[in-house]
Write a protein that holds these residues in place. Sequence first.
Motif, mmCIF file in Angstrom:
data_model
loop_
_atom_site.group_PDB
_atom_site.id
_atom_site.type_symbol
_atom_site.label_atom_id
_atom_site.label_comp_id
_atom_site.label_asym_id
_atom_site.label_seq_id
_atom_site.Cartn_x
_atom_site.Cartn_y
_atom_site.Cartn_z
ATOM 1 N N GLY A 189 -43.375 -7.072 16.854
ATOM 2 C CA GLY A 189 -43.290 -8.406 17.465
ATOM 3 C C GLY A 189 -42.320 -9.330 16.733
ATOM 4 N N GLU A 190 -41.220 -8.769 16.211
ATOM 5 C CA GLU A 190 -40.260 -9.599 15.458
ATOM 6 C C GLU A 190 -39.288 -10.288 16.422
ATOM 7 N N GLY A 191 -39.821 -11.353 17.045
ATOM 8 C CA GLY A 191 -39.058 -12.054 18.079
ATOM 9 C C GLY A 191 -37.723 -12.585 17.601
ATOM 10 N N ASP A 192 -37.686 -13.131 16.380
ATOM 11 C CA ASP A 192 -36.430 -13.726 15.877
ATOM 12 C C ASP A 192 -35.346 -12.664 15.755
ATOM 13 N N LYS A 193 -35.747 -11.519 15.258
ATOM 14 C CA LYS A 193 -34.810 -10.418 15.061
ATOM 15 C C LYS A 193 -34.231 -9.970 16.420
ATOM 16 N N ILE A 194 -35.124 -9.851 17.378
ATOM 17 C CA ILE A 194 -34.696 -9.424 18.715
ATOM 18 C C ILE A 194 -33.764 -10.478 19.316
#
Length: 309
Positions: A268-273
């Motif tokens: 769930g690493e939204g920032d990375k995505i």
Amino acid sequence: MSIQFERITLIGIGLIGSSLAYDIRRLGLAKEIVVSTRSAATLKRAEELKLGDRYLATSAEAVENADLVIVSVPVGASESVAKEIAPHLKAGAIVTDVGSTKASVIQQMQPHMPPHVHFIPGHPLAGTEKSGPDAGFPGLFKGRWCIFTPLPDTDEDALARLRAFWEAVGSRVDVMDPAHHDKVLAIVSHLPHIIAYNIVGTAEDLETVTESEVIKYSASGFRDFTRLAASDPTMWRDICLHNKDAILEMLARFSEDLSSLQRAIRWGEGDKIFDLFSRTRDIRRSIVEAGQDTDAADFGRHALDAKQS
Ligand code: NAP
């Protein structure tokens, strides 16, 4: 436009060969266009389409007295064509090709080229997913790059003449080392096609989604992959086999990056995505700004019917 060559011989008259034939005729670049291809059926079709002035079943006969010979066959056939034409080339003739891989084509053709001809490998970055003489059209090369990968000691005058030819059909010419060409093309062309073939194959193999659903709902992204995955299987088999090292290197990088994206999704690493998707959006913007595609909806496919290949 004025005549640049007395006789141009086209060996191979599929999408690329026939598109060249239309432009040579339309722009008056040669006094005579000679056409040769492997099969009688394609040769007959070329004649019906009036692509040349003479049509010959053997490439050996076709290259006699030609000033420019353009070989437009799948890259895996380069050596057999080179062997067949070599003894019949006239002194001072320019021999070029349009193959999508360059180190392998050079390896296959150069040893057979007699010292009295100028062999200048080339690759126009223009095409469509269609093949055969009916797929060709005038103007295919307009605004597209054509990359030369000349050998050391290539005659400057011959290089300038070939450059003038490609510029006459509307291309911009760049010169590159063959190994570098193969790496660049592995990422901008070969990998996208391999990924497309693979994803379409995966969709076909899925047990939980029916084929009719794949087709019915294809507008949501999948359709753009199917266009690439509809490209000629012979041509793309040969590209895979003849740019093996560069493709495997790029695939390894791709798999690493895909694993990293997979992990980001899992955790769930939204920032990375979000960061990745923003960077890729900038690349798209740069391509449009460089005039390599339009910003129209539908990936500009209708506005720009020739794609980079
Ligand atoms: P194509 O439409 O499939 O036409 C291929 C031509 O090569 C036909 O004349 C065919 O002859 C002949 N040929 C096929 N196999 C042969 C063999 N084993 N020996 C001798 N001749 C053979 O192909 P294309 O799209 O024009 O591509 C030609 C070359 O251009 C390829 O090297 C490709 O990598 C390169 N290229 C393609 C594109 C693209 O988007 N299509 C773009 C840039 C460069 P018959 O029909 O008589 O059998």
